[in-house]
Design a protein around this motif. Structure first.
Motif, PDB file in Angstrom:
ATOM      1  N   UNK A   1       0.812  -0.952  -0.182  1.00  0.00           N
ATOM      2  CA  UNK A   1      -0.410   0.246   0.265  1.00  0.00           C
ATOM      3  C   UNK A   1       0.979   1.602  -0.056  1.00  0.00           C
ATOM      4  N   UNK A   2       0.252   2.421  -0.978  1.00  0.00           N
ATOM      5  CA  UNK A   2       1.542   4.064  -0.823  1.00  0.00           C
ATOM      6  C   UNK A   2       0.641   4.336  -0.523  1.00  0.00           C
ATOM      7  N   UNK A   3       0.890   5.141   0.844  1.00  0.00           N
ATOM      8  CA  UNK A   3       0.397   5.991   1.091  1.00  0.00           C
ATOM      9  C   UNK A   3       0.989   7.885   1.476  1.00  0.00           C
ATOM     10  N   UNK A   4       1.099   8.494   0.546  1.00  0.00           N
ATOM     11  CA  UNK A   4       2.157   9.771   0.170  1.00  0.00           C
ATOM     12  C   UNK A   4       1.496  10.880   1.094  1.00  0.00           C
ATOM     13  N   UNK A   5       1.804  11.508   1.900  1.00  0.00           N
ATOM     14  CA  UNK A   5       1.936  12.558   3.003  1.00  0.00           C
ATOM     15  C   UNK A   5       2.459  13.211   2.203  1.00  0.00           C
ATOM     16  N   UNK A   6       1.256  14.369   2.218  1.00  0.00           N
ATOM     17  CA  UNK A   6       1.250  15.619   1.414  1.00  0.00           C
ATOM     18  C   UNK A   6       1.454  16.884   1.580  1.00  0.00           C
ATOM     19  N   UNK A   7       2.302  17.928   0.591  1.00  0.00           N
ATOM     20  CA  UNK A   7       2.431  19.713   2.040  1.00  0.00           C
ATOM     21  C   UNK A   7       1.413  20.158   1.697  1.00  0.00           C
ATOM     22  N   UNK A   8       2.118  21.261   2.642  1.00  0.00           N
ATOM     23  CA  UNK A   8       0.288  22.160   2.335  1.00  0.00           C
ATOM     24  C   UNK A   8      -0.353  22.850   1.503  1.00  0.00           C
ATOM     25  N   UNK A   9       0.287  22.826   0.682  1.00  0.00           N
ATOM     26  CA  UNK A   9      -0.124  23.476  -0.749  1.00  0.00           C
ATOM     27  C   UNK A   9      -0.865  22.176  -1.502  1.00  0.00           C
ATOM     28  N   UNK A  10      -0.701  21.127  -1.975  1.00  0.00           N
ATOM     29  CA  UNK A  10      -0.785  20.133  -2.171  1.00  0.00           C
ATOM     30  C   UNK A  10      -2.141  19.500  -1.643  1.00  0.00           C
ATOM     31  N   UNK A  11      -2.355  19.635  -0.078  1.00  0.00           N
ATOM     32  CA  UNK A  11      -3.480  19.137   0.421  1.00  0.00           C
ATOM     33  C   UNK A  11      -5.320  19.617  -0.055  1.00  0.00           C
ATOM     34  N   UNK A  12      -4.966  20.916  -0.215  1.00  0.00           N
ATOM     35  CA  UNK A  12      -6.318  22.219  -0.583  1.00  0.00           C
ATOM     36  C   UNK A  12      -6.444  20.574  -2.827  1.00  0.00           C
ATOM     37  N   UNK A  13      -5.658  20.764  -3.229  1.00  0.00           N
ATOM     38  CA  UNK A  13      -6.208  20.041  -3.913  1.00  0.00           C
ATOM     39  C   UNK A  13      -6.302  18.539  -4.043  1.00  0.00           C
ATOM     40  N   UNK A  14      -5.372  17.841  -3.325  1.00  0.00           N
ATOM     41  CA  UNK A  14      -6.018  16.327  -3.691  1.00  0.00           C
ATOM     42  C   UNK A  14      -7.107  15.905  -2.419  1.00  0.00           C
ATOM     43  N   UNK A  15      -7.336  16.839  -1.486  1.00  0.00           N
ATOM     44  CA  UNK A  15      -8.707  16.287  -1.227  1.00  0.00           C
ATOM     45  C   UNK A  15      -8.575  15.822   0.711  1.00  0.00           C
ATOM     46  N   UNK A  16      -9.599  15.378   0.665  1.00  0.00           N
ATOM     47  CA  UNK A  16      -9.776  14.636   2.385  1.00  0.00           C
ATOM     48  C   UNK A  16      -8.518  13.618   2.434  1.00  0.00           C
ATOM     49  N   UNK A  17      -7.793  13.521   2.951  1.00  0.00           N
ATOM     50  CA  UNK A  17      -6.456  12.071   3.166  1.00  0.00           C
ATOM     51  C   UNK A  17      -7.742  10.676   4.184  1.00  0.00           C
ATOM     52  N   UNK A  18      -7.962   9.596   3.238  1.00  0.00           N
ATOM     53  CA  UNK A  18      -8.905   8.426   4.006  1.00  0.00           C
ATOM     54  C   UNK A  18      -7.506   7.617   4.557  1.00  0.00           C
ATOM     55  N   UNK A  19      -6.882   8.508   5.034  1.00  0.00           N
ATOM     56  CA  UNK A  19      -5.377   7.147   5.537  1.00  0.00           C
ATOM     57  C   UNK A  19      -5.644   7.606   7.106  1.00  0.00           C
ATOM     58  N   UNK A  20      -5.420   7.002   8.154  1.00  0.00           N
ATOM     59  CA  UNK A  20      -5.382   7.674   9.386  1.00  0.00           C
ATOM     60  C   UNK A  20      -3.383   8.180   9.595  1.00  0.00           C
ATOM     61  N   UNK A  21      -3.661   8.416  11.017  1.00  0.00           N
ATOM     62  CA  UNK A  21      -2.406   8.639  11.217  1.00  0.00           C
ATOM     63  C   UNK A  21      -1.451   7.949  11.567  1.00  0.00           C
ATOM     64  N   UNK A  22      -1.505   6.767  11.910  1.00  0.00           N
ATOM     65  CA  UNK A  22      -1.348   5.888  12.719  1.00  0.00           C
ATOM     66  C   UNK A  22      -1.489   4.778  11.294  1.00  0.00           C
ATOM     67  N   UNK A  23      -1.111   4.834   9.889  1.00  0.00           N
ATOM     68  CA  UNK A  23      -1.187   3.893   8.574  1.00  0.00           C
ATOM     69  C   UNK A  23       0.343   4.303   8.405  1.00  0.00           C
ATOM     70  N   UNK A  24       1.142   3.337   7.770  1.00  0.00           N
ATOM     71  CA  UNK A  24       2.040   3.038   6.863  1.00  0.00           C
ATOM     72  C   UNK A  24       2.144   2.613   5.931  1.00  0.00           C
ATOM     73  N   UNK A  25       3.267   2.789   5.146  1.00  0.00           N
ATOM     74  CA  UNK A  25       2.795   2.714   3.783  1.00  0.00           C
ATOM     75  C   UNK A  25       4.109   1.484   3.914  1.00  0.00           C
TER      76      UNK A  25
END
Length: 64
Positions: A1-25
């Motif tokens: 599973x690929x989980x990619x943290x986004x920067x503040x510039x990308x977050x408004x364009x990408x939409x809400x995250x469905x991954x939890x804080x404790x999830x890892x790739x």
């Protein structure tokens, strides 16, 4: 599973995250990070944490 943290510039364009804080790739290369580059066309830059491998992706905007 690929989980990619986004920067503040990308977050408004990408939409809400469905991954939890404790999830890892679970990829072999480890964690990836992403930001947006406001070029024409819009580009997303992903960078691997372990290898510093950069990957450029064309960002397709979805029409409403």
């Amino acid at each position: 599973m690929l989980i990619v943290p986004a920067t503040k510039k990308l977050l408004p364009l990408a939409g809400p995250s469905i991954a939890g804080d404790d999830d890892w790739g679970t990829t072999l290369l480890g964690p990836w990070y992403a930001t947006v580059l406001f070029w024409r066309p819009r580009i997303v830059l992903l960078v691997n944490e372990m290898t510093l491998l950069p990957v450029l992706l064309h960002w397709h905007l979805r029409s409403p």
